[in-house]
Design a protein around this motif. Sequence first.
Motif, short mmCIF file in Angstrom:
data_model
loop_
_atom_site.label_atom_id
_atom_site.label_comp_id
_atom_site.label_asym_id
_atom_site.label_seq_id
_atom_site.Cartn_x
_atom_site.Cartn_y
_atom_site.Cartn_z
N ASP A 146 27.33 4.35 51.71
CA ASP A 146 27.84 5.57 51.86
C ASP A 146 26.65 6.51 51.47
N ALA A 147 25.96 7.21 52.35
CA ALA A 147 24.75 8.15 52.19
C ALA A 147 25.48 9.64 51.62
N VAL A 152 18.75 9.16 53.86
CA VAL A 152 18.47 7.99 53.06
C VAL A 152 17.14 7.37 53.55
N ASN A 153 16.30 6.79 52.73
CA ASN A 153 14.84 5.87 53.18
C ASN A 153 15.54 4.97 54.38
N THR A 154 14.90 4.98 55.33
CA THR A 154 15.38 3.77 56.51
C THR A 154 15.21 2.37 55.96
N ALA A 174 36.86 -1.43 51.17
CA ALA A 174 36.88 -1.76 49.89
C ALA A 174 35.72 -1.47 49.20
N GLU A 175 35.43 -0.70 48.15
CA GLU A 175 34.10 -0.67 47.68
C GLU A 175 33.68 -2.01 47.07
N THR A 176 32.42 -2.27 46.89
CA THR A 176 31.82 -3.53 46.67
C THR A 176 31.25 -3.19 45.25
N ARG A 177 30.58 -4.15 44.51
CA ARG A 177 29.70 -3.85 43.54
C ARG A 177 28.44 -4.07 43.82
N ALA A 178 28.01 -3.93 45.00
CA ALA A 178 26.64 -3.98 45.54
C ALA A 178 26.08 -2.62 45.78
N GLY A 182 20.29 3.04 45.84
CA GLY A 182 21.28 3.84 44.92
C GLY A 182 22.68 3.96 45.18
N ARG A 183 22.75 3.51 46.37
CA ARG A 183 24.49 3.99 46.70
C ARG A 183 25.15 2.78 46.83
#
Length: 200
Positions: A146-147, A152-154, A174-178, A182-183
């Motif tokens: 999610d930018a 965001v750097n390509t 769902a959100e991940t833990r990855a 930094g996003r």
Amino acid sequence: MTVEVHPATADRFDDVASLLAPKTPGASACWCLSPRLASAELHALGSAGRPARMRELCGEDPPPGLLAYLDGAPVGWCAVGPRAGMGRLTRSRTIQQVDNLPVWSVICFVVKAGYRRRGIAARLLEEAVGFAAGYGAPAIEGYPIDAEGTRVNTTLAFVGTTSLFEKAGFERVAETRATSAGRIRWIMRRDLREAPIAAD
């Protein structure tokens, strides 16, 4: 601008290499194998063995991804395939499996410098949906960042962005833990069972 998209079959391996090979010969590169192979196999291949392994995958059915062409030149890559066939992804502790549905996964985008921000990734994602549906996939997933409206750097956004997937009809699951760049990365899914899309 007319973009053509084709499966990355064995006869197109040189085009795959033009997008995935490192700019410096002999330098280390993922070759889009990290999510597919166990760490031990990836390490055993080393930098020298990875191109040959990708060539093998291009000879399989389904092939490991799609290629975008502009005026006959390869300008984009999208790695897509059954999640069950992506060993490292299926064992991931940070990108969880939502359920037992045999989904397909979109794991990477590469667009050649000079051709970015022209809708190449969007076209590849659109074709990936049809590609998965053509093989009978009940759903297709992606794991983008999610930018949050920022640029965001390509290089770090190779997983795609939530806005890219939302425009292609995917929904947040769902959100991940990855993370990447930094996003937080999200599991996003598009169900293909109710309104399947025929592959070209």
